[in-house]
Scaffold this active site. Structure first.
Site, PDB file in Angstrom:
ATOM      1  N   SER A 112      -7.574  -3.191   4.632  1.00  0.00           N
ATOM      2  CA  SER A 112      -8.383  -4.330   4.219  1.00  0.00           C
ATOM      3  C   SER A 112      -9.461  -4.637   5.275  1.00  0.00           C
ATOM      4  O   SER A 112     -10.333  -3.808   5.531  1.00  0.00           O
ATOM      5  CB  SER A 112      -7.464  -5.525   3.966  1.00  0.00           C
ATOM      6  OG  SER A 112      -8.125  -6.555   3.301  1.00  0.00           O
ATOM      7  N   PHE A 113      -9.414  -5.815   5.897  1.00  0.00           N
ATOM      8  CA  PHE A 113     -10.290  -6.114   7.042  1.00  0.00           C
ATOM      9  C   PHE A 113     -10.165  -5.026   8.105  1.00  0.00           C
ATOM     10  O   PHE A 113     -11.164  -4.580   8.684  1.00  0.00           O
ATOM     11  CB  PHE A 113      -9.906  -7.486   7.597  1.00  0.00           C
ATOM     12  CG  PHE A 113     -10.201  -7.707   9.053  1.00  0.00           C
ATOM     13  CD1 PHE A 113     -11.469  -8.041   9.478  1.00  0.00           C
ATOM     14  CD2 PHE A 113      -9.181  -7.585   9.992  1.00  0.00           C
ATOM     15  CE1 PHE A 113     -11.738  -8.244  10.835  1.00  0.00           C
ATOM     16  CE2 PHE A 113      -9.432  -7.792  11.336  1.00  0.00           C
ATOM     17  CZ  PHE A 113     -10.728  -8.124  11.763  1.00  0.00           C
ATOM     18  N   ASP A 233      -5.113  -4.108  -7.316  1.00  0.00           N
ATOM     19  CA  ASP A 233      -5.477  -4.950  -6.178  1.00  0.00           C
ATOM     20  C   ASP A 233      -6.350  -6.113  -6.637  1.00  0.00           C
ATOM     21  O   ASP A 233      -7.409  -5.905  -7.232  1.00  0.00           O
ATOM     22  CB  ASP A 233      -6.226  -4.082  -5.150  1.00  0.00           C
ATOM     23  CG  ASP A 233      -6.396  -4.750  -3.805  1.00  0.00           C
ATOM     24  OD1 ASP A 233      -6.406  -5.988  -3.739  1.00  0.00           O
ATOM     25  OD2 ASP A 233      -6.532  -4.012  -2.809  1.00  0.00           O
TER      26      ASP A 233
END
Length: 285
Positions: A112-113, A233
């Site tokens: 993700s990040f 997601d």
């Protein structure tokens, strides 16, 4: 029970060892041996390296030296006075950590990040990255999802944290209330929520954009890259994975069905096997 046994019994599982990286006291899980494998966690509330990677670290450590730090402002790595939350500063912290550990080059997995950060690392310090794994990754432009906006706008409560898990997971039974309690307690540590509010204040589309790498630079990446995404997601859109696959010439894409944002938790064994096979392949370059 001896004092040492008592200490072990109450030891925080999120605590690894402390490494001073660029002057920053950094909590790092460092286990296994072999070629180094750097794991970069996501940005959800109460996240830490342990919470993010705990189910796959033991398996991956059987074939690599696993390095899983708490990034600045997350977990047990406190934000130093004056530290600005930018992709450049987080990248500098990771490079300082690798320098302090004597690691010249490593495989990098980003969630993700952390995927956006891993990508930025490969773009700006390509010589430090051998192979790249992007899992549910940010790093290219997209319209912020309602799920991500809710995650970044988290205000601490156990109910809110349980709601986060409902967003992250396709099958809520796979992420139990023990994890919700773990992450809720982590979000209550002194200074943690204050730092979190400073990272992603509204309007939050600008922080999605700030995590992006230049697409021409992504297209020029020479690294073999494994792209992993959950089909279902609700935090980072599947289209991101398709964009990465189009841009990165030496890439392969694996999409997990019946999977939300947490491939490494919802499909831990398969994810660890997939990454393990990828990093153990003979270098074709």
């Amino acid at each position: 029970m001896s004092a040492s046994s008592s200490e072990q019994a109450v030891r925080d599982p999120e605590a690894g060892r402390e490494v001073i990286a660029g002057g920053i006291r950094t909590n790092v899980h460092d286990l296994g041996s072999g070629a180094p494998l750097l794991l970069l966690h996501g940005s959800g509330p109460g996240v830490s390296a342990y919470a993010n990677w705990r189910l796959v670290m033991p398996a991956l450590a059987q074939q690599a030296r696993v390095i899983a730090p708490d990034l600045v402002g997350f977990g047990l790595t406190r934000r130093p006075e004056g530290f600005q939350f930018t992709i450049k500063n987080w990248r500098r912290h990771v490079l300082d950590l690798l320098d302090e550990l004597g690691i010249e080059r490593c495989d990098v997995v980003g969630n993700s990040f952390g995927g956006a950060l891993a990508l930025s690392l490969a773009v700006h310090a390509p010589q430090r990255v051998r192979r790249l794994v992007l899992m549910g990754a940010a790093g290219v432009p997209f319209t912020i999802t309602p799920g991500l906006d809710q995650v970044w706008g988290y205000e601490p409560s156990l109910e809110a944290m349980r709601g986060m898990l409902d967003l992250f997971a396709y099958d809520r039974s796979l992420v139990n209330d023990q994890l919700a309690e773990l992450r809720y307690r982590a979000s209550l540590r002194p200074g943690v929520q204050e730092a979190y509010r400073d990272m992603f204040p509204a309007p939050r589309q600008r922080w999605v954009d700030a995590l992006c790498s230049d697409q021409d630079a992504i297209r020029a990446l020479p690294h073999e890259t494994l792209i992993v995404h959950g089909r279902d997601d609700r935090i980072i859109p599947l289209d991101n994975a398709l964009t990465f696959h189009r841009l990165i010439e030496r890439s392969q894409l694996h999409v997990f069905g019946c999977c939300g944002h947490w491939t490494q938790i919802e499909h831990a064994e398969r994810f660890a096997r997939l990454v393990g096979d990828f990093i153990s392949e003979k270098d074709k370059s």
